[in-house]
Design an enzyme around this catalytic site. Structure first.
Site, mmCIF file in Angstrom:
data_model
loop_
_atom_site.group_PDB
_atom_site.id
_atom_site.type_symbol
_atom_site.label_atom_id
_atom_site.label_comp_id
_atom_site.label_asym_id
_atom_site.label_seq_id
_atom_site.Cartn_x
_atom_site.Cartn_y
_atom_site.Cartn_z
ATOM 1 N N ARG A 147 0.791 -1.229 0.000
ATOM 2 C CA ARG A 147 0.000 0.000 0.000
ATOM 3 C C ARG A 147 0.825 1.281 0.000
ATOM 4 O O ARG A 147 0.266 2.359 0.083
ATOM 5 C CB ARG A 147 -0.989 -0.029 1.179
ATOM 6 C CG ARG A 147 -2.035 -1.093 0.945
ATOM 7 C CD ARG A 147 -3.086 -1.214 2.022
ATOM 8 N NE ARG A 147 -4.116 -2.117 1.560
ATOM 9 C CZ ARG A 147 -4.047 -3.448 1.590
ATOM 10 N NH1 ARG A 147 -2.990 -4.036 2.123
ATOM 11 N NH2 ARG A 147 -5.022 -4.194 1.108
ATOM 12 N N GLY A 207 -2.984 -10.740 8.315
ATOM 13 C CA GLY A 207 -2.988 -12.172 8.589
ATOM 14 C C GLY A 207 -4.102 -12.716 9.434
ATOM 15 O O GLY A 207 -4.062 -13.886 9.832
ATOM 16 N N GLU A 209 -6.985 -13.772 8.805
ATOM 17 C CA GLU A 209 -7.761 -14.882 8.245
ATOM 18 C C GLU A 209 -7.157 -16.221 8.648
ATOM 19 O O GLU A 209 -7.721 -17.276 8.372
ATOM 20 C CB GLU A 209 -7.832 -14.777 6.713
ATOM 21 C CG GLU A 209 -8.829 -13.756 6.221
ATOM 22 C CD GLU A 209 -8.464 -12.339 6.647
ATOM 23 O OE1 GLU A 209 -9.353 -11.645 7.190
ATOM 24 O OE2 GLU A 209 -7.303 -11.921 6.457
ATOM 25 N N TRP A 260 -3.344 -3.577 9.124
ATOM 26 C CA TRP A 260 -2.725 -3.398 7.812
ATOM 27 C C TRP A 260 -3.099 -2.114 7.077
ATOM 28 O O TRP A 260 -2.780 -1.960 5.892
ATOM 29 C CB TRP A 260 -3.011 -4.595 6.922
ATOM 30 C CG TRP A 260 -4.430 -5.089 6.878
ATOM 31 C CD1 TRP A 260 -5.015 -5.948 7.766
ATOM 32 C CD2 TRP A 260 -5.419 -4.799 5.893
ATOM 33 N NE1 TRP A 260 -6.314 -6.203 7.392
ATOM 34 C CE2 TRP A 260 -6.589 -5.522 6.242
ATOM 35 C CE3 TRP A 260 -5.442 -4.008 4.740
ATOM 36 C CZ2 TRP A 260 -7.758 -5.467 5.490
ATOM 37 C CZ3 TRP A 260 -6.608 -3.965 3.989
ATOM 38 C CH2 TRP A 260 -7.743 -4.692 4.369
ATOM 39 N N ASN A 278 -10.435 -7.833 12.060
ATOM 40 C CA ASN A 278 -11.370 -8.827 12.581
ATOM 41 C C ASN A 278 -10.714 -9.841 13.524
ATOM 42 O O ASN A 278 -9.513 -10.089 13.451
ATOM 43 C CB ASN A 278 -12.014 -9.600 11.430
ATOM 44 C CG ASN A 278 -10.981 -10.281 10.538
ATOM 45 O OD1 ASN A 278 -10.441 -9.651 9.633
ATOM 46 N ND2 ASN A 278 -10.710 -11.551 10.783
ATOM 47 N N ASP A 321 -17.142 -10.788 9.604
ATOM 48 C CA ASP A 321 -15.892 -10.388 8.961
ATOM 49 C C ASP A 321 -15.933 -8.926 8.523
ATOM 50 O O ASP A 321 -15.531 -8.580 7.423
ATOM 51 C CB ASP A 321 -15.581 -11.293 7.759
ATOM 52 C CG ASP A 321 -14.167 -11.086 7.228
ATOM 53 O OD1 ASP A 321 -13.291 -10.691 8.011
ATOM 54 O OD2 ASP A 321 -13.943 -11.308 6.021
ATOM 55 N N ASP A 323 -14.156 -6.492 9.947
ATOM 56 C CA ASP A 323 -12.756 -6.071 9.827
ATOM 57 C C ASP A 323 -12.589 -4.556 9.871
ATOM 58 O O ASP A 323 -12.275 -3.918 8.874
ATOM 59 C CB ASP A 323 -12.203 -6.623 8.507
ATOM 60 C CG ASP A 323 -10.693 -6.560 8.437
ATOM 61 O OD1 ASP A 323 -10.061 -6.186 9.440
ATOM 62 O OD2 ASP A 323 -10.134 -6.887 7.384
#
Length: 574
Positions: A147, A207, A209, A260, A278, A321, A323
């Protein structure tokens, strides 16, 4: 056909071959060393007032993504033409935000690459490519993107997918230091653009997930040494640990909490604001009944030691989710110091940034998972929208992509408007048990059916939260947003169209086809008094791979063409 022997080739062909060899020999180092003014703390603190440069991912410490340049206006934007394009040399998601400092553009690309260019002509000064493990993509849920970078002093900093943070010399691209802050084999990966605050390079982790416990790190800009680390999931005995319930004794140890998206900083309050993602598993909350602090929150941190001053949690016990890792924009609205946060749970939030207290939340898109808020700002959850093992929650709005996905919005203080890339999409969700294994997905979902929706770009009033205008599109707006003092908003689409809109009405005024879907963020800068607009193009990531290109949403996105390119535009001089 006989193989070409350069010694027997015509003179013109031998000349081209020799030139190619000389260029290749130059590429490992700098093509042309450039003299740069060191980027100081004072420059970063005054970034919002300096129109020519774009010094950090959000442009300024407030993260506004607003440019005070005003040469390009609704009246002349149709004269905007490409000045040059630069190939990033990789496919997959080009999530980056370019930086421009004194006429030099620093732009990261997917797969661990970064380039320095002449921002006026596109000439490459140097490039650096970090070697990645062959199977790193298996440890990243949503593509091997990046990004953006950060600049400070005589260095440029960026993070890599395999959890390295690297400092390079701005003039030559030579490596100064390289530190590893996570274990990519356990899905501790990085896509974030760093933020430099008081000489410290602040970065966050991807990370959640996977079974992980993630953090924010601050590194010394001179050496790369860790100054502090703030885990986003409390450990035993720490405040918030009891919000992970007693059903699963290891729930918090692998609780996720990604970081992130780049944070914001208020130098007057001396508070660093950083949002968190999340909990894990994403959709299965049966083993972690409770608020699951500090996931789906914005943390107000002491930038000197990483201690938490306060927090606000957008979605306690997230089982959709949602997040809440999205950016926080710092704004002074109606005499109050606030932050603005557009969340995947469908709400735009206005929070008192001095103490983290709730002011209001307004719907960006259709919301039915919550029916309202308590006076303290806690969402009132609709029980029939909670997915469990034996209850499929039907027509949950929004789906996990939002609302507002990660792509950053922009706040224009001149026009008093927030422009939000958004979508209207809902889903049917059935939770499921999944095996917890480090380095493997742990999503906790048995069934998910996305309901066809549409994209939208929304202009909202930061004072009241009311919608000023809304642009409907067949697919989501997947780029970040740029607003300018010239009265324009710029945003990109998955179909590759880079568009300009009238900030007052939302009317589309100009469009350019970039050749690939846009998931990065546009910027504006000036050189020799001339305003430029730049945007990275290159399709990839979760939106294209999963829902909008798959079962629901916009099926035409499934096989969208890829290709990483930065386009730079300026007004055509008649």
């Amino acid at each position: 056909m006989q193989p070409n022997n350069s010694s027997q080739a015509p003179a013109w062909r031998r000349t081209i071959a020799l030139g190619t060899v000389l260029l290749a020999a130059a590429l490992p180092g700098a093509v042309e060393a450039q003299k740069h003014t060191p980027v100081t703390d004072a420059m970063l603190l005054s970034a919002s007032k300096e129109p020519n440069n774009w010094l950090m991912a959000g442009r300024d410490y407030s993260g506004t993504r607003f440019s005070p340049l005003a040469t390009v206006t609704p009246k002349n934007v149709k004269r905007l033409v490409p000045v040059y394009s630069f190939s990033l040399g990789t496919l997959d998601a080009q999530n980056t935000t370019p930086l421009v400092v004194d006429g030099v553009m620093y732009v990261t690309a997917s797969h661990g690459k970064i380039y320095a260019l002449d921002a006026k002509t596109g000439k490459e000064y140097w490039q650096y490519s970090h070697p990645l493990p062959d199977n790193i993509g298996k440890m990243m849920c949503c593509d091997v993107g990046n990004r953006g970078a950060a600049v400070y002093g005589d260095k440029v900093f960026y993070a890599t997918p395999d959890a390295h943070v690297i400092a390079l010399k701005r003039e030559t691209g030579e490596k100064v230091w390289d530190v590893t802050i996570g274990d990519w084999t356990k899905a501790q990966t990085m896509t974030v653009a760093p933020l430099v605050v008081k000489g410290k390079v602040v970065v966050g982790m991807s990370g959640a997930e996977y079974p992980t416990r993630l953090w924010i790190d601050a590194l010394d800009s001179e050496t790369g040494a860790q100054v502090w680390r703030r885990y986003t999931i409390p450990g035993p005995g720490e405040p918030g640990f009891d919000t992970w319930g007693d059903q699963d004794p290891e729930a918090s140890a692998y609780g996720g909490g990604s970081t992130w998206i780049t944070g914001s900083y208020d130098p007057d309050l001396d508070i660093l604001y950083w949002s968190t993602g999340n909990p894990n598993p994403d959709w299965d909350g049966m083993g972690r009944i409770g608020d699951n602090l500090y996931t789906n929150s914005t943390l107000g941190l002491n930038p000197d030691d990483g201690s938490i001053k306060f927090h606000y949690q957008y979605t306690p016990w997230d089982v959709w989710d949602f997040d809440g890792v999205n950016e926080t924009i710092l704004a002074d609205v109606g005499g109050k110091k606030v932050w603005l946060h557009g969340d995947r749970n469908g709400f735009l939030y206005k929070i008192d940034r001095t103490n983290g207290k709730f002011i209001w939340a307004k719907e960006i898109s259709k919301v039915n998972w919550a029916t309202g808020f308590t006076p303290e700002g806690r969402p009132i959850i609709a029980k029939d929208k909670v997915p469990t093992y034996d209850h499929k929650a039907m027509n949950v709005c929004p789906a996990s992509e939002g609302g507002k996905w990660w792509n950053p919005m922009s706040y224009n203080p001149n026009a008093s408007i927030v422009v939000i890339p958004s979508r209207e999409i809902c889903a049917d969700i059935l939770a499921g048990k999944s095996e917890r294994v480090e380095g493997k997905y742990n999503l906790g979902i048995a069934e998910a059916d996305w309901i066809k929706g549409h994209g939208q770009l929304v202009g909202m009033d930061p004072v009241t939260g009311e919608k000023k205008w809304q642009v409907i599109a067949p697919s989501p707006f997947t780029s970040g947003v740029l607003t300018t003092a010239g009265g324009l908003a710029f945003a990109g689409t998955p179909e590759g169209e880079f568009k300009a809109f009238d900030l007052k009405s939302g009317e589309e005024l100009w469009s350019y086809q970039t050749g690939s879907g846009i998931v990065g963020s546009p910027i504006s800068f000036a050189i020799d008094g001339k305003q430029y607009i730049a945007v990275p193009s290159g399709w990839g990531g979760w939106t294209g791979w999963a829902t909008w290109g798959g079962k629901g949403g916009a099926p035409h996105l499934k096989n969208m063409r890829k290709g990483g390119t930065v386009y730079v535009f300026a007004l055509f001089d008649r």
